[in-house]
Design an enzyme around this catalytic site. Structure first.
Site, PDB file in Angstrom:
ATOM      1  N   ASN A   9     113.557 -24.867  30.736  1.00  0.00           N
ATOM      2  CA  ASN A   9     114.360 -24.768  31.336  1.00  0.00           C
ATOM      3  C   ASN A   9     115.721 -23.991  30.668  1.00  0.00           C
ATOM      4  O   ASN A   9     116.518 -24.890  29.677  1.00  0.00           O
ATOM      5  CB  ASN A   9     115.310 -25.893  32.275  1.00  0.00           C
ATOM      6  CG  ASN A   9     116.502 -25.718  32.895  1.00  0.00           C
ATOM      7  OD1 ASN A   9     117.083 -24.697  32.953  1.00  0.00           O
ATOM      8  ND2 ASN A   9     117.248 -26.811  33.350  1.00  0.00           N
ATOM      9  N   LYS A  11     118.600 -22.978  31.333  1.00  0.00           N
ATOM     10  CA  LYS A  11     119.907 -23.252  31.912  1.00  0.00           C
ATOM     11  C   LYS A  11     120.812 -21.818  31.860  1.00  0.00           C
ATOM     12  O   LYS A  11     120.297 -20.846  31.961  1.00  0.00           O
ATOM     13  CB  LYS A  11     120.661 -24.276  30.934  1.00  0.00           C
ATOM     14  CG  LYS A  11     119.752 -25.308  30.932  1.00  0.00           C
ATOM     15  CD  LYS A  11     120.351 -26.715  30.519  1.00  0.00           C
ATOM     16  CE  LYS A  11     119.536 -27.910  30.570  1.00  0.00           C
ATOM     17  NZ  LYS A  11     119.825 -29.093  30.363  1.00  0.00           N
ATOM     18  N   HIS A  95     118.613 -30.427  39.972  1.00  0.00           N
ATOM     19  CA  HIS A  95     118.750 -30.635  38.540  1.00  0.00           C
ATOM     20  C   HIS A  95     120.383 -31.452  38.477  1.00  0.00           C
ATOM     21  O   HIS A  95     121.079 -31.217  39.331  1.00  0.00           O
ATOM     22  CB  HIS A  95     118.993 -29.529  37.509  1.00  0.00           C
ATOM     23  CG  HIS A  95     118.924 -29.497  36.143  1.00  0.00           C
ATOM     24  ND1 HIS A  95     120.227 -30.143  35.432  1.00  0.00           N
ATOM     25  CD2 HIS A  95     118.011 -29.743  35.203  1.00  0.00           C
ATOM     26  CE1 HIS A  95     119.925 -30.398  34.385  1.00  0.00           C
ATOM     27  NE2 HIS A  95     118.470 -30.214  34.137  1.00  0.00           N
ATOM     28  N   GLU A  97     122.634 -31.379  36.360  1.00  0.00           N
ATOM     29  CA  GLU A  97     123.716 -30.288  36.334  1.00  0.00           C
ATOM     30  C   GLU A  97     124.318 -29.991  37.814  1.00  0.00           C
ATOM     31  O   GLU A  97     125.417 -29.521  37.746  1.00  0.00           O
ATOM     32  CB  GLU A  97     123.514 -29.455  35.330  1.00  0.00           C
ATOM     33  CG  GLU A  97     123.403 -30.180  33.842  1.00  0.00           C
ATOM     34  CD  GLU A  97     122.397 -29.669  32.771  1.00  0.00           C
ATOM     35  OE1 GLU A  97     122.125 -28.154  33.017  1.00  0.00           O
ATOM     36  OE2 GLU A  97     121.942 -29.761  31.856  1.00  0.00           O
ATOM     37  N   GLU A 167     114.379 -36.998  34.889  1.00  0.00           N
ATOM     38  CA  GLU A 167     115.357 -36.641  33.743  1.00  0.00           C
ATOM     39  C   GLU A 167     116.308 -37.731  33.629  1.00  0.00           C
ATOM     40  O   GLU A 167     117.528 -37.577  34.431  1.00  0.00           O
ATOM     41  CB  GLU A 167     115.799 -35.377  34.224  1.00  0.00           C
ATOM     42  CG  GLU A 167     114.921 -34.256  34.017  1.00  0.00           C
ATOM     43  CD  GLU A 167     115.395 -32.675  33.631  1.00  0.00           C
ATOM     44  OE1 GLU A 167     114.845 -32.217  32.860  1.00  0.00           O
ATOM     45  OE2 GLU A 167     116.395 -32.293  34.242  1.00  0.00           O
ATOM     46  N   GLY A 173     120.450 -33.330  26.803  1.00  0.00           N
ATOM     47  CA  GLY A 173     121.404 -32.683  25.810  1.00  0.00           C
ATOM     48  C   GLY A 173     122.019 -33.653  24.846  1.00  0.00           C
ATOM     49  O   GLY A 173     123.121 -33.135  24.364  1.00  0.00           O
ATOM     50  N   SER A 213     116.194 -34.167  26.024  1.00  0.00           N
ATOM     51  CA  SER A 213     116.062 -34.267  24.555  1.00  0.00           C
ATOM     52  C   SER A 213     114.503 -34.112  24.207  1.00  0.00           C
ATOM     53  O   SER A 213     114.427 -34.855  23.287  1.00  0.00           O
ATOM     54  CB  SER A 213     116.761 -35.317  24.081  1.00  0.00           C
ATOM     55  OG  SER A 213     118.210 -35.239  24.317  1.00  0.00           O
TER      56      SER A 213
HETATM   57  P1  13P Z   1     117.676 -30.841  27.084  1.00  0.00           P
HETATM   58  O1  13P Z   1     116.083 -30.798  26.596  1.00  0.00           O
HETATM   59  O2  13P Z   1     118.590 -29.858  26.289  1.00  0.00           O
HETATM   60  O3  13P Z   1     118.223 -32.218  26.878  1.00  0.00           O
HETATM   61  O4  13P Z   1     117.684 -30.674  28.551  1.00  0.00           O
HETATM   62  C1  13P Z   1     116.938 -31.291  29.326  1.00  0.00           C
HETATM   63  C2  13P Z   1     116.804 -30.712  30.614  1.00  0.00           C
HETATM   64  O5  13P Z   1     117.983 -30.724  31.501  1.00  0.00           O
HETATM   65  C3  13P Z   1     115.901 -30.029  31.152  1.00  0.00           C
HETATM   66  O6  13P Z   1     116.093 -29.730  32.592  1.00  0.00           O
END
Ligand code: 13P
Length: 258
Positions: A9, A11, A95, A97, A167, A173, A213
């Site tokens: 992903n 982002k 997601h 976010e 997740e 992150g 992560s």
């Molecule tokens: P990270 O791997 O940067 O922690 O992000 C995970 C994520 O949100 C994948 O959708």
């Protein structure tokens, strides 16, 4: 047998040129032996270019979001029809976010999943608890509710097509990954929940990814767990070499050479 899925992903990263460079590195470095599925999720602006670059490849293309109407006066939104048109096969839905910054609700998530399925786009449904919820012992309750909402009024036939990504928000992150045991505990709970709703057959084929992560050095131990069928990678999917290392870990878990 469930296939291991490795999804990146991206982002809100990568201009079109950067996206093409990254996808070229992945395409060259990934020797598909049929054991695993690799997916990339670039931003909307690069979907067409990436899908053209991957025309003769088995790498799947995902969008990071989608609206639940086919067309209309919805300024700024992108429809499933438009995603199909540029060669998208998967769509990330719900997601954390999007839930946090863009008011994505469980109801919208359910609508989006239904519409994606209608257009034969495979939904990658994201669920997971916050740090506060984990500390308060409400992880299972949270995940269970998100599953119930997301799968509302979805037939067993369609339910089996949905990829679930667990997740935990506290691991996204932050560099703090769930341990394989912590992740497996929730993954096995999710599979049991799907079994309760749709029976053992649908549950045994359900693909449940872990995200939060994931890095080259922890991917193998996570995917080795029984109910972890792959990973949804954020930060470590933005560099060709680290994403390829994670792909190799997936191939090793699936019993292939890497
Ligand atoms: P990270 O791997 O940067 O922690 O992000 C995970 C994520 O949100 C994948 O959708």
């Amino acid at each position: 047998m469930r296939k291991i899925v490795i999804a990146g992903n991206w982002k809100m990263h990568k201009t079109r040129g950067e996206a093409l460079e990254l996808v070229e590195t992945i395409r060259k470095g990934f020797k598909d032996n049929g054991e695993i599925k690799v997916i990339v999720a670039p931003p909307f602006t690069s979907l067409l270019s990436v899908s053209e670059a991957l025309k003769d490849s088995t790498i799947g293309i995902a969008a990071q979001n989608m609206y639940f109407e086919k067309e209309g006066a919805y300024t700024g939104e992108v429809s499933p029809l438009m995603l199909k048109d540029v060669g998208v096969h998967y769509v990330i839905i719900g997601h954390s976010e999007r839930r946090k910054y863009f008011c994505e609700t469980d109801e919208n998530v359910n609508k989006k999943i239904k519409v994606a399925l209608e257009y034969s786009i495979t939904p990658i449904l994201c669920i997971g608890e916050s740090l506060e919820e984990r500390k308060g012992g409400r992880t299972f309750e949270k995940v269970e509710k998100q599953i119930e909402f997301a799968f509302k009024d979805i037939s067993p036939e369609n339910a089996r097509k949905i990829i679930v990504a667990y997740e935990p928000i506290w691991a996204i992150g932050t560099g703090e990954t769930a341990t394989p045991e912590q992740a497996e505990e929730v993954h096995s709970f999710i599979r049991k929940k799907i079994a309760k709703m749709y029976g053992n057959n649908v549950a045994s084929y359900a693909i449940i990814l872990y995200g939060g992560s994931v890095k080259p050095d922890n991917a193998f131990s996570l995917m080795r767990e029984n109910d972890i069928d792959g990973v949804l990678v954020g930060g470590a999917s933005l560099k060709g070499d680290s994403f390829l290392e994670i792909i190799k870990a997936g191939i090793r878990v699936s019993g292939g050479e890497s």
